[in-house]
Design a protein around this motif. Structure first.
Motif, short mmCIF file in Angstrom:
data_model
loop_
_atom_site.label_atom_id
_atom_site.label_comp_id
_atom_site.label_asym_id
_atom_site.label_seq_id
_atom_site.Cartn_x
_atom_site.Cartn_y
_atom_site.Cartn_z
N ILE A 196 14.30 82.06 -2.83
CA ILE A 196 14.04 81.13 -3.94
C ILE A 196 15.13 81.23 -5.00
CG2 ILE A 196 12.48 80.64 -5.87
CD1 ILE A 196 10.16 81.41 -3.99
N PHE A 197 15.44 82.45 -5.41
CA PHE A 197 16.46 82.62 -6.45
C PHE A 197 17.85 82.26 -5.96
CE2 PHE A 197 13.18 85.26 -8.50
CZ PHE A 197 13.29 84.79 -9.80
N ILE A 243 17.94 78.51 -6.25
CA ILE A 243 17.97 78.12 -7.66
C ILE A 243 19.36 78.31 -8.27
CG2 ILE A 243 17.15 78.79 -9.97
CD1 ILE A 243 14.42 79.35 -8.71
N LEU A 244 20.04 79.40 -7.89
CA LEU A 244 21.38 79.67 -8.43
C LEU A 244 22.48 79.00 -7.61
CD1 LEU A 244 21.04 83.48 -9.28
CD2 LEU A 244 20.93 81.55 -10.86
#
Length: 222
Positions: free
Chosen positions: A30-31, A34-35
């Motif tokens: 997920i991160f 997102i990044l």
């Protein structure tokens, strides 16, 4: 070579390790998206910019991304131990592994995003520009929808890569199936644990790849 005895396996511990791997994979995935997604968009936009300042910033950012992509993950993870401790308070276990996983995978995913956006037909972009669309509108209404199959393929490749990263994190106490395989399969010569751990990771990769391929085919037809 002795016969294998799978009755000696602690299945409860094996399940806990599998759950830990899924947690690491889910949170870091997920991160990473997102990044990595906005980073890839920025690389695409600035790489095509006519402004010299943005071209210079692109060159610097591209250089940093290339460095992070080129460093072997096990070395990167050891180097990031102080950063992991400062972010999450620990450098071991599921939580301590997340920062290194994200920092290792986000630049990789950003490059895949940049590549997918470059494959969008220039004619579609120029048509949107001709109608007075802003950069934000072009990104959200043209680039991302048109590049969706490529982006989904990039997400699939990145998540599969994260599976191997979670396994390597076991070398420094990262937890999960990789940690179990190293502690029991390598140090204690319990081949059964190694075989089951590897089998579970292979199954996980196959399921992720199949799901990703189906999504890519679905959106390609649309």
């Amino acid at each position: 070579m002795g016969s294998l005895d799978f009755s000696k396996i602690n299945w409860s511990e094996m399940m806990d390790a599998a759950v830990s791997t899924l947690k690491m994979l889910g949170i870091s995935g997920i991160f990473t998206i997102i990044l990595g997604l906005p980073l890839g968009i920025v690389l695409y936009l600035w790489g095509r910019s006519n402004q010299s300042f943005l071209r210079v910033i692109y060159s610097i950012l591209s250089f940093v991304v290339n460095i992070l992509r080129s460093v072997p993950f096990i070395i990167l993870m050891v180097a990031l131990i102080p950063i992991s401790k400062s972010i999450v308070g620990t450098s071991i276990g599921v939580l301590g592994t997340i920062p290194a996983l994200v920092i290792g995978a986000a630049p990789f995913f950003a490059r895949l995003v940049e590549t997918a956006l470059r494959e969008v037909d220039r004619g579609v972009i120029e048509a949107a520009q001709g109608m007075g669309a802003s950069t934000r509108q072009i990104v959200t209404r043209v680039l991302l929808p048109e590049a969706r199959p490529g982006l989904l393929a990039g997400v699939t490749i990145t998540i599969v890569t994260l599976v191997s990263y979670t396994a390597m994190s076991g070398m420094v106490g990262g937890g999960g199936l990789g940690d179990l395989a190293i502690r029991y399969g390598y140090y204690r010569y319990e081949k059964e644990v190694m075989i089951i751990s590897v089998a579970l990771m292979v199954i996980l990769v196959q399921l992720l790849q199949m799901a990703g391929d189906r999504l890519v085919r679905y959106f390609t037809r649309k």
